[in-house]
Design a protein around this motif. Structure first.
Motif, PDB file in Angstrom:
ATOM      1  N   MET A 195       0.719  -1.027  -0.134  1.00  0.00           N
ATOM      2  CA  MET A 195       0.178  -0.141  -0.091  1.00  0.00           C
ATOM      3  C   MET A 195       1.275   0.938  -0.253  1.00  0.00           C
ATOM      4  O   MET A 195       1.827   1.016   0.734  1.00  0.00           O
ATOM      5  N   ALA A 196       0.533   2.201  -0.634  1.00  0.00           N
ATOM      6  CA  ALA A 196       1.047   3.549  -0.776  1.00  0.00           C
ATOM      7  C   ALA A 196       0.201   4.972  -0.511  1.00  0.00           C
ATOM      8  O   ALA A 196      -0.858   4.005  -0.278  1.00  0.00           O
ATOM      9  N   PHE A 197       0.587   5.468  -0.005  1.00  0.00           N
ATOM     10  CA  PHE A 197       0.515   7.065   0.126  1.00  0.00           C
ATOM     11  C   PHE A 197       0.301   7.853  -0.352  1.00  0.00           C
ATOM     12  O   PHE A 197       1.569   8.222  -1.115  1.00  0.00           O
ATOM     13  N   LYS A 198      -0.631   8.622  -1.003  1.00  0.00           N
ATOM     14  CA  LYS A 198      -0.553  10.205  -1.591  1.00  0.00           C
ATOM     15  C   LYS A 198      -0.512  11.014  -1.459  1.00  0.00           C
ATOM     16  O   LYS A 198      -1.487  11.305  -1.116  1.00  0.00           O
ATOM     17  N   SER A 199       0.427  11.737  -0.966  1.00  0.00           N
ATOM     18  CA  SER A 199       0.142  13.795  -0.747  1.00  0.00           C
ATOM     19  C   SER A 199      -0.010  14.427  -1.669  1.00  0.00           C
ATOM     20  O   SER A 199       0.275  14.439  -2.453  1.00  0.00           O
ATOM     21  N   VAL A 200      -1.279  15.583  -1.492  1.00  0.00           N
ATOM     22  CA  VAL A 200      -1.912  16.356  -2.536  1.00  0.00           C
ATOM     23  C   VAL A 200      -2.000  17.699  -1.905  1.00  0.00           C
ATOM     24  O   VAL A 200      -2.453  17.471  -1.027  1.00  0.00           O
ATOM     25  N   ARG A 201      -1.608  18.454  -2.888  1.00  0.00           N
ATOM     26  CA  ARG A 201      -1.523  20.058  -2.114  1.00  0.00           C
ATOM     27  C   ARG A 201      -2.144  21.169  -2.786  1.00  0.00           C
ATOM     28  O   ARG A 201      -2.646  20.129  -3.734  1.00  0.00           O
ATOM     29  N   VAL A 202      -3.693  20.962  -1.805  1.00  0.00           N
ATOM     30  CA  VAL A 202      -4.846  21.947  -2.532  1.00  0.00           C
ATOM     31  C   VAL A 202      -4.747  23.550  -1.912  1.00  0.00           C
ATOM     32  O   VAL A 202      -3.910  23.052  -0.695  1.00  0.00           O
ATOM     33  N   SER A 203      -5.115  24.070  -2.189  1.00  0.00           N
ATOM     34  CA  SER A 203      -5.414  25.553  -2.417  1.00  0.00           C
ATOM     35  C   SER A 203      -6.647  25.774  -1.299  1.00  0.00           C
ATOM     36  O   SER A 203      -6.938  24.881  -1.404  1.00  0.00           O
ATOM     37  N   ASP A 204      -5.944  26.535  -0.443  1.00  0.00           N
ATOM     38  CA  ASP A 204      -7.100  27.115   0.609  1.00  0.00           C
ATOM     39  C   ASP A 204      -8.203  27.905   0.471  1.00  0.00           C
ATOM     40  O   ASP A 204      -9.249  27.963   0.625  1.00  0.00           O
ATOM     41  N   ILE A 205      -7.384  28.727  -1.137  1.00  0.00           N
ATOM     42  CA  ILE A 205      -8.593  29.227  -1.395  1.00  0.00           C
ATOM     43  C   ILE A 205      -9.581  28.426  -2.313  1.00  0.00           C
ATOM     44  O   ILE A 205     -11.217  29.021  -2.263  1.00  0.00           O
ATOM     45  N   SER A 206      -9.215  28.176  -3.309  1.00  0.00           N
ATOM     46  CA  SER A 206     -10.153  27.352  -4.307  1.00  0.00           C
ATOM     47  C   SER A 206     -10.285  26.064  -4.402  1.00  0.00           C
ATOM     48  O   SER A 206     -11.223  25.513  -5.004  1.00  0.00           O
ATOM     49  N   GLY A 207      -8.973  24.806  -3.665  1.00  0.00           N
ATOM     50  CA  GLY A 207      -9.447  23.952  -3.492  1.00  0.00           C
ATOM     51  C   GLY A 207      -8.542  23.080  -4.651  1.00  0.00           C
ATOM     52  O   GLY A 207      -8.842  21.718  -5.128  1.00  0.00           O
ATOM     53  N   THR A 208      -8.029  23.324  -5.277  1.00  0.00           N
ATOM     54  CA  THR A 208      -7.718  23.220  -6.853  1.00  0.00           C
ATOM     55  C   THR A 208      -6.349  22.635  -6.113  1.00  0.00           C
ATOM     56  O   THR A 208      -5.734  23.614  -5.224  1.00  0.00           O
ATOM     57  N   GLU A 209      -6.013  21.498  -6.661  1.00  0.00           N
ATOM     58  CA  GLU A 209      -4.477  20.026  -6.713  1.00  0.00           C
ATOM     59  C   GLU A 209      -3.588  21.014  -7.566  1.00  0.00           C
ATOM     60  O   GLU A 209      -3.888  21.874  -8.900  1.00  0.00           O
ATOM     61  N   GLY A 210      -2.167  20.916  -6.925  1.00  0.00           N
ATOM     62  CA  GLY A 210      -0.721  21.129  -7.316  1.00  0.00           C
ATOM     63  C   GLY A 210       0.186  20.200  -6.766  1.00  0.00           C
ATOM     64  O   GLY A 210      -0.777  19.866  -5.603  1.00  0.00           O
ATOM     65  N   SER A 211       1.530  20.357  -7.462  1.00  0.00           N
ATOM     66  CA  SER A 211       2.173  20.421  -6.843  1.00  0.00           C
ATOM     67  C   SER A 211       2.931  21.107  -6.200  1.00  0.00           C
ATOM     68  O   SER A 211       2.258  22.335  -5.895  1.00  0.00           O
ATOM     69  N   ASP A 212       3.610  21.068  -5.232  1.00  0.00           N
ATOM     70  CA  ASP A 212       4.350  21.196  -4.011  1.00  0.00           C
ATOM     71  C   ASP A 212       4.794  22.921  -4.589  1.00  0.00           C
ATOM     72  O   ASP A 212       4.786  24.142  -4.036  1.00  0.00           O
ATOM     73  N   GLU A 213       5.524  22.645  -6.191  1.00  0.00           N
ATOM     74  CA  GLU A 213       6.317  23.741  -6.877  1.00  0.00           C
ATOM     75  C   GLU A 213       4.629  25.043  -7.070  1.00  0.00           C
ATOM     76  O   GLU A 213       5.269  26.099  -7.589  1.00  0.00           O
ATOM     77  N   ASP A 214       3.961  24.583  -7.474  1.00  0.00           N
ATOM     78  CA  ASP A 214       2.668  25.643  -7.305  1.00  0.00           C
ATOM     79  C   ASP A 214       2.287  26.432  -6.706  1.00  0.00           C
ATOM     80  O   ASP A 214       2.094  27.319  -6.636  1.00  0.00           O
ATOM     81  N   PHE A 215       2.774  26.106  -5.356  1.00  0.00           N
ATOM     82  CA  PHE A 215       2.067  27.706  -4.054  1.00  0.00           C
ATOM     83  C   PHE A 215       2.554  28.394  -3.388  1.00  0.00           C
ATOM     84  O   PHE A 215       4.434  27.597  -3.560  1.00  0.00           O
ATOM     85  N   VAL A 216       2.341  28.589  -2.868  1.00  0.00           N
ATOM     86  CA  VAL A 216       3.104  30.363  -2.094  1.00  0.00           C
ATOM     87  C   VAL A 216       2.163  30.217  -0.906  1.00  0.00           C
ATOM     88  O   VAL A 216       1.148  30.101  -0.521  1.00  0.00           O
ATOM     89  N   THR A 217       3.294  30.536  -0.058  1.00  0.00           N
ATOM     90  CA  THR A 217       2.520  30.373   1.121  1.00  0.00           C
ATOM     91  C   THR A 217       2.147  31.752   1.431  1.00  0.00           C
ATOM     92  O   THR A 217       3.008  32.601   0.936  1.00  0.00           O
ATOM     93  N   VAL A 218       1.030  32.030   2.026  1.00  0.00           N
ATOM     94  CA  VAL A 218       0.480  33.499   2.433  1.00  0.00           C
ATOM     95  C   VAL A 218       0.675  34.068   3.960  1.00  0.00           C
ATOM     96  O   VAL A 218       0.058  32.463   4.343  1.00  0.00           O
ATOM     97  N   VAL A 219       1.401  34.389   4.996  1.00  0.00           N
ATOM     98  CA  VAL A 219       1.035  34.825   5.703  1.00  0.00           C
ATOM     99  C   VAL A 219       0.440  36.055   6.104  1.00  0.00           C
ATOM    100  O   VAL A 219       1.122  36.893   5.512  1.00  0.00           O
ATOM    101  N   VAL A 220      -1.050  35.571   7.089  1.00  0.00           N
ATOM    102  CA  VAL A 220      -1.062  36.677   7.638  1.00  0.00           C
ATOM    103  C   VAL A 220      -0.806  36.862   9.459  1.00  0.00           C
ATOM    104  O   VAL A 220      -1.175  36.481  10.416  1.00  0.00           O
ATOM    105  N   ARG A 221       0.111  38.234   9.319  1.00  0.00           N
ATOM    106  CA  ARG A 221       0.057  38.622  10.881  1.00  0.00           C
ATOM    107  C   ARG A 221       0.021  39.058  11.178  1.00  0.00           C
ATOM    108  O   ARG A 221      -0.165  39.169  12.604  1.00  0.00           O
ATOM    109  N   LYS A 222      -1.068  39.913  10.974  1.00  0.00           N
ATOM    110  CA  LYS A 222      -2.129  41.218  11.866  1.00  0.00           C
ATOM    111  C   LYS A 222      -3.496  41.238  10.500  1.00  0.00           C
ATOM    112  O   LYS A 222      -3.742  41.401  10.064  1.00  0.00           O
ATOM    113  N   HIS A 223      -4.847  40.944  11.560  1.00  0.00           N
ATOM    114  CA  HIS A 223      -5.892  41.039  11.143  1.00  0.00           C
ATOM    115  C   HIS A 223      -6.730  41.331  12.581  1.00  0.00           C
ATOM    116  O   HIS A 223      -6.346  40.119  13.542  1.00  0.00           O
TER     117      HIS A 223
END
Length: 103
Positions: free
Chosen positions: A1-29
Protein backbone atom coordinates in the motif's frame (compact mmCIF):
# COMPACT_ATOMS: atom_id res chain seq x y z
CA UNK A 1 0.00 0.00 0.00
CA UNK A 2 1.20 3.52 -0.80
CA UNK A 3 0.11 6.96 0.32
CA UNK A 4 -0.19 9.94 -1.98
CA UNK A 5 0.15 13.47 -0.64
CA UNK A 6 -1.78 16.13 -2.53
CA UNK A 7 -1.44 19.87 -1.98
CA UNK A 8 -4.65 21.85 -2.31
CA UNK A 9 -5.26 25.60 -2.43
CA UNK A 10 -7.03 26.84 0.67
CA UNK A 11 -8.72 29.46 -1.51
CA UNK A 12 -10.10 27.40 -4.40
CA UNK A 13 -9.47 23.76 -3.52
CA UNK A 14 -7.41 23.36 -6.70
CA UNK A 15 -4.80 20.58 -6.54
CA UNK A 16 -1.19 21.11 -7.59
CA UNK A 17 2.40 20.18 -6.88
CA UNK A 18 4.40 21.81 -4.08
CA UNK A 19 6.24 23.97 -6.61
CA UNK A 20 2.95 25.49 -7.80
CA UNK A 21 2.05 27.04 -4.46
CA UNK A 22 2.93 30.06 -2.37
CA UNK A 23 2.42 30.38 1.36
CA UNK A 24 0.53 33.47 2.50
CA UNK A 25 1.23 34.57 6.09
CA UNK A 26 -1.34 36.83 7.73
CA UNK A 27 0.63 38.60 10.49
CA UNK A 28 -2.08 40.97 11.69
CA UNK A 29 -5.82 40.92 11.18
CA UNK A 30 -8.60 42.32 13.38
CA UNK A 31 -10.08 38.83 13.86
CA UNK A 32 -6.80 37.08 14.75
CA UNK A 33 -4.93 36.77 18.01
CA UNK A 34 -1.81 35.33 16.36
CA UNK A 35 -0.39 34.98 12.83
CA UNK A 36 -1.75 32.27 10.52
CA UNK A 37 -0.76 30.91 7.12
CA UNK A 38 -2.51 29.34 4.16
CA UNK A 39 -1.61 27.90 0.76
CA UNK A 40 -2.58 29.58 -2.49
CA UNK A 41 -1.73 29.48 -6.14
CA UNK A 42 0.01 32.61 -7.48
CA UNK A 43 -2.87 33.39 -9.84
CA UNK A 44 -5.28 33.40 -6.89
CA UNK A 45 -3.45 36.24 -5.14
CA UNK A 46 -2.16 38.21 -8.13
CA UNK A 47 -4.96 40.76 -7.65
CA UNK A 48 -3.64 41.82 -4.24
CA UNK A 49 -2.27 45.33 -4.53
CA UNK A 50 0.34 46.81 -2.26
CA UNK A 51 -0.84 49.76 -0.21
CA UNK A 52 2.36 51.60 -1.11
CA UNK A 53 5.04 52.83 1.23
CA UNK A 54 3.80 52.05 4.73
CA UNK A 55 5.45 52.55 8.09
CA UNK A 56 4.55 50.14 10.92
CA UNK A 57 4.87 51.75 14.34
CA UNK A 58 4.68 50.22 17.79
CA UNK A 59 3.51 52.73 20.38
CA UNK A 60 4.19 51.88 24.03
CA UNK A 61 2.64 53.68 26.97
CA UNK A 62 1.69 51.12 29.59
CA UNK A 63 0.19 49.01 26.83
CA UNK A 64 1.48 48.36 23.33
CA UNK A 65 -0.40 49.02 20.13
CA UNK A 66 0.62 48.73 16.50
CA UNK A 67 -0.19 51.51 14.04
CA UNK A 68 0.27 51.45 10.27
CA UNK A 69 0.61 54.82 8.52
CA UNK A 70 1.65 55.97 5.09
CA UNK A 71 5.22 57.17 4.68
CA UNK A 72 3.87 60.63 3.84
CA UNK A 73 1.91 60.75 7.12
CA UNK A 74 4.94 59.54 9.09
CA UNK A 75 7.14 62.20 7.47
CA UNK A 76 4.74 64.89 8.78
CA UNK A 77 5.90 64.16 12.35
CA UNK A 78 8.97 66.35 11.89
CA UNK A 79 10.78 68.15 9.06
CA UNK A 80 13.96 66.27 10.09
CA UNK A 81 12.37 62.84 10.65
CA UNK A 82 15.00 61.21 8.41
CA UNK A 83 17.76 62.42 10.76
CA UNK A 84 15.75 61.34 13.79
CA UNK A 85 15.38 57.74 12.61
CA UNK A 86 18.95 57.63 11.28
CA UNK A 87 20.23 58.51 14.76
CA UNK A 88 17.65 56.53 16.75
CA UNK A 89 18.67 53.68 19.04
CA UNK A 90 18.23 50.13 17.85
CA UNK A 91 16.17 47.65 19.82
CA UNK A 92 19.18 45.49 20.66
CA UNK A 93 22.30 46.41 22.53
CA UNK A 94 23.26 49.63 24.22
CA UNK A 95 21.80 53.02 23.51
CA UNK A 96 23.90 55.17 21.16
CA UNK A 97 26.54 57.17 23.00
CA UNK A 98 26.29 55.04 26.17
CA UNK A 99 29.63 54.17 27.73
CA UNK A 100 29.80 52.06 30.88
CA UNK A 101 31.71 53.83 33.64
CA UNK A 102 35.26 52.60 34.13
CA UNK A 103 35.15 52.59 37.93
Amino acid sequence: MAFKSVRVSDISGTEGSDEDFVTVVVRKHPELDEPVQFDALPDEIKGIKSAGDLVVLEIKNGETRQVVVTLAEFNKLSPNIKDIIANADGLRGRRKGFRPSAA
